[in-house]
Structures are given as structure tokens and as C-alpha cells.
Design an enzyme around this catalytic site. Sequence first.
Site, PDB file in Angstrom:
ATOM      1  N   SER A 201       0.838  -1.256  -0.091  1.00 36.61           N
ATOM      2  CA  SER A 201      -0.122   0.145   0.114  1.00 36.61           C
ATOM      3  C   SER A 201       0.819   1.079   0.052  1.00 36.61           C
ATOM      4  O   SER A 201       1.829   1.508   0.545  1.00 36.61           O
ATOM      5  CB  SER A 201      -0.721   0.135   1.303  1.00 36.61           C
TER       6      SER A 201
ATOM      7  N   TYR B  49      -1.728   0.467  10.016  1.00 32.84           N
ATOM      8  CA  TYR B  49      -1.779  -0.278   8.686  1.00 32.84           C
ATOM      9  C   TYR B  49      -0.531   0.019   7.876  1.00 32.84           C
ATOM     10  O   TYR B  49      -0.107  -1.040   7.316  1.00 32.84           O
ATOM     11  CB  TYR B  49      -2.947   0.318   8.354  1.00 32.84           C
TER      12      TYR B  49
END
Length: 238
Positions: A132, A142
Site C-alpha cells: 500500500s 496499517y
Amino acid sequence: MTRTVLVTGGSSGIGRAVAARFAADGAQVYLTGRRPEAVERAAAELGAHGVVADATDPGAAAALAARLTTLDVLVNAAGGLPPTAPAGPCPLADLLASWQANLAQNLLGAVLTTEAVRELLAPGGAVISLGSLGAERRGGAYGAAKAALAAWSSALSAQLAPRGITCNVIAAGYIEGTDFFGGPVPEERRRALIEETHNKRPGTVDDIAATAHFLASPGARHLTGQTLHVNGGAHTTR
């Protein structure tokens, strides 16, 4: 020769698009997910084998590997933002739970699945993991998990390369057509995310699927240990 492809998190979003891309190419595709109805539906629509499995469960990973005799391509697409944990009596306990959930879903699931099928990977195969843009900025727990995923993948590349197996990460930017945000993205935020790109459009699940298919192709045999940023220029490298 028909290739065998395993896509975790393949019942929806990016994972489903990846599974569809390989299935359209004639591969024998196994896709996994945690929701039985979604797995069954995706498998039926794509002509794939559906397996209900949680990538973060070691037992499920071992059982999944036991269903296979050989594997050409592994795509670790399972992951995402864990549900927000309810507030507890200790803020630090809540913080720890959040970090553990992010690490489990976005790092350890890929590690467990890959280790479970490692000896089944055929020469000329590929391991592809979904990273990501959050690993580069504003990612929090995250993003930290996705950054660790890239570091792990780079080390794994050195281990698997002698067997002719490549190992790469696709770091996705803003991608529409997924339930990553748990609902519609507010229009103001959507415009801001698109404005960050050079080509002024959101990414699509097919953008990621096409990149994954390329990484598993003969033309990408000398491409390993890398993180490929697919974000329309929202984050550039040199």
C-alpha cells in the site's frame, strides 16, 4: 501447461479481480476468503475453487496447503483495515489490540500462507503480495504493517530466487471498486486522493490485477525483490 494460482482474499475487491485475471488466462485458480457466501459466489462466477479460510489462522493455512500438490503463483491479497475495536478500560490495551490486528491482517497472514505453501512453489513461479501507499505516508499501524510486508518480501526474494521463484510487492494507491474504507468515500476526500495523482483518475482493481498478471509472466523473470508502486503518480520513486 495450466498453471495453478492461489489468491488469498480473492472473494472481493482487488483479490477477486486478480483471481478473475488469472482464470481468464486459463489458470486453475484457488481463491480464499472468510465469508462462505462471498467465497462460494466468486468461485462459481469465475470458475475457480473456493476455500473458506482466514489467512491469519495457522491451522487454516496448513489445511489450505494440504489441498494443493503444486503451486505456480501465490498472490497474498488478503488484508485491509481491521474493524475499530470498542473502547476498553485501558487506552494502551486498545492501542495494542489495534496494532496486533493490523499486523495480523496485513503482514502475518501473508507470512503464514507463504510459509505453508513454500515447498509447493514450482520453479518459474511467483509470490506477489499486496502492499500500500500507506507504507510511505500517513499509514499508522496499517502503513507500518505494509512497510514490514515489503521488507519481509525483499528478504524472501533472496531465499526463493535460487529456485527460480520471484517475489514482489504491489503497493496500491487509491483504488475504487473495493470495500477497503468500509463504505463510500466522502466526495471531498475522493477528490483529494485523485488530485494527488499525475493522471487525475482513481486506480481500479483491474490496474492491480494486470500488474499481478505481469509479475507472474515470462517477461518478469528478472524482476524480484521489488515494490512496484501503482498509484498514478501519487507517490513517485527514483
